[in-house]
Every structure is written in C-alpha cells, then in structure tokens.
Design an enzyme around this catalytic site. Structure first.
Site, mmCIF file in Angstrom:
data_model
loop_
_atom_site.group_PDB
_atom_site.id
_atom_site.type_symbol
_atom_site.label_atom_id
_atom_site.label_comp_id
_atom_site.label_asym_id
_atom_site.label_seq_id
_atom_site.Cartn_x
_atom_site.Cartn_y
_atom_site.Cartn_z
ATOM 1 N N ARG A 102 0.883 -1.183 0.000
ATOM 2 C CA ARG A 102 0.000 0.000 0.000
ATOM 3 C C ARG A 102 0.907 1.215 0.000
ATOM 4 O O ARG A 102 1.709 1.411 0.916
ATOM 5 C CB ARG A 102 -0.899 0.005 1.231
ATOM 6 C CG ARG A 102 -1.574 1.348 1.457
ATOM 7 C CD ARG A 102 -2.670 1.313 2.481
ATOM 8 N NE ARG A 102 -3.836 0.619 1.955
ATOM 9 C CZ ARG A 102 -5.057 0.694 2.503
ATOM 10 N NH1 ARG A 102 -5.267 1.425 3.575
ATOM 11 N NH2 ARG A 102 -6.059 0.024 1.978
ATOM 12 N N HIS A 129 -7.451 0.741 -6.369
ATOM 13 C CA HIS A 129 -7.636 -0.115 -5.186
ATOM 14 C C HIS A 129 -8.296 -1.430 -5.647
ATOM 15 O O HIS A 129 -9.460 -1.693 -5.333
ATOM 16 C CB HIS A 129 -8.504 0.623 -4.157
ATOM 17 C CG HIS A 129 -8.438 0.064 -2.769
ATOM 18 N ND1 HIS A 129 -7.680 -1.044 -2.439
ATOM 19 C CD2 HIS A 129 -9.044 0.467 -1.607
ATOM 20 C CE1 HIS A 129 -7.828 -1.287 -1.149
ATOM 21 N NE2 HIS A 129 -8.641 -0.399 -0.616
ATOM 22 N N GLN A 132 -10.060 -3.921 -3.106
ATOM 23 C CA GLN A 132 -11.361 -3.467 -2.629
ATOM 24 C C GLN A 132 -12.439 -3.727 -3.678
ATOM 25 O O GLN A 132 -13.547 -4.175 -3.354
ATOM 26 C CB GLN A 132 -11.305 -1.956 -2.315
ATOM 27 C CG GLN A 132 -12.614 -1.385 -1.835
ATOM 28 C CD GLN A 132 -13.019 -1.901 -0.467
ATOM 29 O OE1 GLN A 132 -12.241 -1.833 0.472
ATOM 30 N NE2 GLN A 132 -14.232 -2.431 -0.335
ATOM 31 N N ASP A 219 -17.140 7.337 -1.708
ATOM 32 C CA ASP A 219 -15.893 7.227 -0.957
ATOM 33 C C ASP A 219 -15.620 8.611 -0.364
ATOM 34 O O ASP A 219 -16.258 9.597 -0.751
ATOM 35 C CB ASP A 219 -14.761 6.782 -1.915
ATOM 36 C CG ASP A 219 -13.439 6.511 -1.207
ATOM 37 O OD1 ASP A 219 -13.447 6.349 0.043
ATOM 38 O OD2 ASP A 219 -12.399 6.472 -1.887
ATOM 39 N N CYS A 259 -16.302 1.635 0.726
ATOM 40 C CA CYS A 259 -15.091 0.859 1.054
ATOM 41 C C CYS A 259 -14.686 1.022 2.513
ATOM 42 O O CYS A 259 -13.996 0.170 3.050
ATOM 43 C CB CYS A 259 -13.952 1.246 0.117
ATOM 44 S SG CYS A 259 -13.424 2.962 0.291
ATOM 45 N N ARG A 287 -13.575 -8.554 1.755
ATOM 46 C CA ARG A 287 -12.151 -8.273 1.511
ATOM 47 C C ARG A 287 -11.329 -9.524 1.822
ATOM 48 O O ARG A 287 -10.416 -9.892 1.087
ATOM 49 C CB ARG A 287 -11.670 -7.120 2.413
ATOM 50 C CG ARG A 287 -12.257 -5.758 2.094
ATOM 51 C CD ARG A 287 -11.762 -5.216 0.770
ATOM 52 N NE ARG A 287 -10.318 -5.156 0.679
ATOM 53 C CZ ARG A 287 -9.554 -4.158 1.154
ATOM 54 N NH1 ARG A 287 -10.102 -3.125 1.732
ATOM 55 N NH2 ARG A 287 -8.236 -4.180 1.015
HETATM 56 N N1 NVA Z 1 -9.903 6.839 -1.343
HETATM 57 C C1 NVA Z 1 -9.563 6.375 -0.020
HETATM 58 C C2 NVA Z 1 -9.808 4.905 0.096
HETATM 59 C C3 NVA Z 1 -9.506 4.327 1.458
HETATM 60 C C4 NVA Z 1 -9.699 2.841 1.516
HETATM 61 C C5 NVA Z 1 -8.104 6.685 0.266
HETATM 62 O O1 NVA Z 1 -7.278 6.503 -0.638
HETATM 63 O O2 NVA Z 1 -7.795 7.136 1.361
HETATM 64 N N1 CP Z 2 -11.166 -0.033 2.549
HETATM 65 C C1 CP Z 2 -9.906 -0.129 2.970
HETATM 66 O O1 CP Z 2 -8.975 -0.382 2.195
HETATM 67 O O2 CP Z 2 -9.742 0.020 4.307
HETATM 68 P P1 CP Z 2 -8.376 0.218 5.108
HETATM 69 O O3 CP Z 2 -7.820 1.548 4.685
HETATM 70 O O4 CP Z 2 -8.767 0.166 6.536
HETATM 71 O O5 CP Z 2 -7.432 -0.898 4.729
#
Ligand code: NVA
Ligand code: CP
Length: 300
Positions: A102, A129, A132, A219, A259, A287
């Site tokens: 990540r 992502h 997800q 989101d 998500c 997930r």
């Molecule tokens: N768009 C959000 C998704 C979190 C799972 C982010 O990147 O923070």
């Molecule tokens: N939706 C998601 O990826 O959650 P986290 O940021 O908690 O991993």
C-alpha cells in the site's frame, strides 16, 4: 495472471475466476473446511499508509491459508530512508513468496513487479484499489445474483476507488454512471478505457448518475495524503452526497456500498449508511475472501 497491480490488467474471465474461488473459500471458512493452499508460503505486507481492513484481512487470510504474513511498516524499512524500490524488490524476492504493498505512487508498485521475481499485490495506491473492488464485485454478485442488467453509480471524487470501480464494473458487464465535480474527474487513462463502452456515463450531476441505479457507491472526499485539502474539498463536493433524496432516484431495491472508512454527513448520511449497513459490512468481510482468492491464484 502474475500480479494484481490494477483492474485494467485483468480479463473478465480472470475476475470471474477470482470471484468464484472467493465464494468457495468463504463457504469453506464458514463450514470449518480447512483450505491450507499456501502452507509454507510467506507474504510481506508493506504499508506506507494507514489501514484497518487491508492489513487485518490480509494477515488473517494468510494465516487461514496456512501461510505466514509479515507486517512491514515503511517507517521501519530502509525503503522509508530512501533505498530504491528496485533494490527492495530484488532483495525481498529472495525471502518471500509474495508482496502486498500500500503506497502512494502506482509506479512504485509497477517497479516492484518489474524488478522483483515474486507476485505483487496492490493494496491501494493513489491510482487504484483493486483488492477493494474485487470484494465489491463479490458483494454485488452475492446480493443481486449476477451482474446482468445492473447499473453501478459512483458519486464523488474521481479517485482510486472510482478508477477501479469504473474498470471492474464495466469489465463484468455492468452499466456505469459516475458523478464528479468537473475538477475531480478520473484520470485520462481510465476515461479512455471507459469511453470504449456505450454503457459508461460521466456527469457532474449526482441526480443524473443515480437515476435507476442498482448499486450506489461513494468514498471519502479527501483520501489519504490529501488531508491538507480537506476544507477545499468539502466545498467542492457539497451536493455529492448519498442521501435519501438521491436514493429516491435509484431503484427501490438499490444497494449501497462504501469501502470504509466513511465520513458520515459528508459523502453519505448516517441514515443511508445505517439503512445499508448489511451490504457495507458484508463488503468489508468480503475483503478477506476475495484477497484469499487472489493470493491462492498468484502464490499457490
Ligand atoms: N480513497 C480512499 C480509500 C480508502 C480505503 C483513500 O485513498 O484514502
Ligand atoms: N477499505 C480499505 O482499504 O480500508 P483500510 O484503509 O482500513 O485498509
């Protein structure tokens, strides 16, 4: 399939195969049927951003598959002190069976795959992502039975979630309608892909996008790394909220996904969120199952 870097790389058949395996693994877990497909394998999990779901579901999933997960915070890795990703990839490939990462830049994930010699799984970048969205597709199929004739509507930022949803939903045969403010549209690469489909629509009108939708998804307005823009974004996204008024334009049996984490009364009202908690938390659970399927496909 050698890696999971982005939805754009997957064929419709590969997506279906992952979802079928995810359903099977979910069934096996619920019925206490062991499924140690990754016995003796190790997964390194590199996190340059926070996570609840991704970390815990990958870690638990790897354990359930008989493998061993290693949590690697970038604060503690030399990568956090500037060691090139190309070198990190070649070193970690000699210890591990796979890497989940990540991070911010999609190019970093692509470089890990290029220089490493083990499967790489994208656990979220600024661009996409995919883990997800595989869980989201699994949840949609679980609740609706199939993707046939369904319309997915995404309301909000043209961000990593929007990008992966657009590609994933179009690939499995859904119609897709996206409502974003003009300055927050998905990037050209995604729009070039989506515009090949007659059933894709991009608008700045949430009402238009929500019309007759079977699935509504949103989101956060400010993603990880954009905290400094939060106030500016609150203004830009006012009106891009999933609320009762918007829901009244969708099909009466429409489902809602998020998500998570969710910001209540920003991108979604508390009322709509709680009315659809059943789908949203099944999505969070999925997930686990979807990622186990990805790991088995890539690492078994
Ligand atoms: N768009 C959000 C998704 C979190 C799972 C982010 O990147 O923070
Ligand atoms: N939706 C998601 O990826 O959650 P986290 O940021 O908690 O991993």
């Amino acid at each position: 399939m050698k890696h999971l870097l982005k939805m754009l790389d997957l064929t419709a058949q590969e997506i279906t195969d992952i979802l079928d395996l995810a359903d099977q693994l979910k069934y096996e877990l619920k019925h206490g049927i062991p499924h140690p497909h990754l016995k003796g394998k190790t997964l390194g999990m590199i996190f340059q951003k926070a996570s609840t779901r991704t970390r815990v579901s990958f870690e638990t999933g790897m354990y359930q598959l008989g493998g061993y997960p290693l949590f690697l915070s970038s604060n503690d890795l030399q990568i956090g002190r500037g060691e090139p990703v190309q070198d990190t990839a070649r070193v970690l490939s000699r210890y591990l069976s796979g890497i989940m990462i990540r991070t911010f830049e999609q190019s970093e994930v692509e470089a890990l795959a290029e220089y490493g010699s083990i499967p790489i799984i994208n656990g979220l970048t600024d661009f996409c992502h995919p883990c997800q969205v595989l869980a989201d597709l699994m949840t949609i199929r679980e609740f609706k039975g199939s993707f046939d004739g369904l319309k997915m509507c995404f309301i909000g930022d043209g961000n990593n979630m929007a990008n992966s949803l657009i590609v994933g939903c179009l690939k499995v045969g859904m119609a897709v309608s996206v409502a974003c403010p003009d300055d927050y549209q998905p990037p050209k690469e995604i729009l070039d892909f989506a515009n090949q489909y007659d059933c894709f629509e991009l608008t700045n009108s949430p009402a238009k996008a929500a019309e007759n939708a079977d699935v509504l998804i949103t989101d956060v307005w400010a993603s990880m790394g954009q905290e400094g823009e939060a106030e500016k974004r609150k203004k830009a996204f006012a009106g891009y909220q999933i609320n009762d008024e918007l829901m009244s334009l969708a099909k009466s049996d429409a489902m809602v996904l998020h998500c998570l984490p969710a910001h209540r009364e920003e991108e979604i009202t508390e009322k709509v969120f709680e009315a659809h908690a059943k789908e949203i938390f099944e999505e969070a659970e999925n997930r686990l199952h979807a990622q186990k399927a990805v790991m088995v496909k890539l690492m078994a």
